[in-house]
Write an enzyme that holds these catalytic residues in place. Structure first.
Site, mmCIF file in Angstrom:
data_model
loop_
_atom_site.group_PDB
_atom_site.id
_atom_site.type_symbol
_atom_site.label_atom_id
_atom_site.label_comp_id
_atom_site.label_asym_id
_atom_site.label_seq_id
_atom_site.Cartn_x
_atom_site.Cartn_y
_atom_site.Cartn_z
ATOM 1 N N GLY A 163 0.817 -1.216 0.000
ATOM 2 C CA GLY A 163 0.000 0.000 0.000
ATOM 3 C C GLY A 163 0.846 1.260 0.000
ATOM 4 N N CYS A 164 1.890 1.265 0.806
ATOM 5 C CA CYS A 164 2.750 2.452 0.900
ATOM 6 C C CYS A 164 3.529 2.662 -0.401
ATOM 7 C CB CYS A 164 3.695 2.327 2.089
ATOM 8 S SG CYS A 164 2.800 2.241 3.662
ATOM 9 N N THR A 165 3.894 1.567 -1.053
ATOM 10 C CA THR A 165 4.577 1.669 -2.343
ATOM 11 C C THR A 165 3.634 2.265 -3.381
ATOM 12 O OG1 THR A 165 6.044 -0.178 -1.829
ATOM 13 C CG2 THR A 165 5.733 0.352 -4.168
ATOM 14 N N ALA A 201 3.256 6.020 -2.641
ATOM 15 C CA ALA A 201 4.469 6.778 -2.977
ATOM 16 C C ALA A 201 4.655 6.880 -4.489
ATOM 17 C CB ALA A 201 5.690 6.118 -2.327
#
Length: 155
Positions: free
Chosen positions: A46-48, A51
């Protein structure tokens, strides 16, 4: 549990190391609008996605006068690996002691798979040129969030 920021609040000052260990302060961006987003962990799906979405939209956001800073509890070395592996162009800052996360209301109790846990609350705070909170968004989704910000800001 930290207080959530509201529009008109003064954005809490911070100085944190970036992925290369260089100090970056919110004050360095005075006179420019800054999207500060808080995410749980580098190199996670999710964070990838989030970003990469910010990186893909960076030219559009910069053209509208916005800079983007991502803050997580990761150490600079992990942020450097994250940036290089995903070709990220956003500024990534390390907040391992979570002081900045807490000051922005982005760390505390949250629901995860039906359980209450303590951790990073995926959040985005938009700071205006004077260092005041323009918008504060909490418990945002990783996917589609950047497109929603762009739409909400009328960019």
């Amino acid at each position: 549990m930290s207080e959530r920021l509201q529009p008109g609040d003064v954005a809490p000052a911070f100085t944190l190391p970036d992925a290369d260990g260089n100090e970056v302060s919110l004050a360095d961006h005075r006179g420019r609008k800054v999207i500060v987003y808080f995410y749980p962990a580098a190199l996670t799906p999710g964070c990838t996605k989030q970003a990469c979405d910010f990186t893909d939209s960076l030219d559009l956001l910069a053209g509208a006068g916005y800079e983007v800073i991502g803050i997580s509890p990761d150490k600079p070395g992990k942020l450097s690996k994250f940036r290089d592996q995903e070709s990220l162009k956003v500024t990534l800052l390390a907040d391992p002691d979570k002081r900045v996360l807490e000051s922005y209301g982005a760390f505390g109790e949250k629901k995860l798979y039906g359980k209450t846990v303590v951790g990073v609350i995926r959040s985005t705070v938009i700071v205006d040129e004077q260092g005041k909170v323009e918008r504060a968004l909490y418990n945002v989704k990783a996917t589609g969030h950047v497109a929603k910000i762009i739409k909400d800001l009328g960019i």
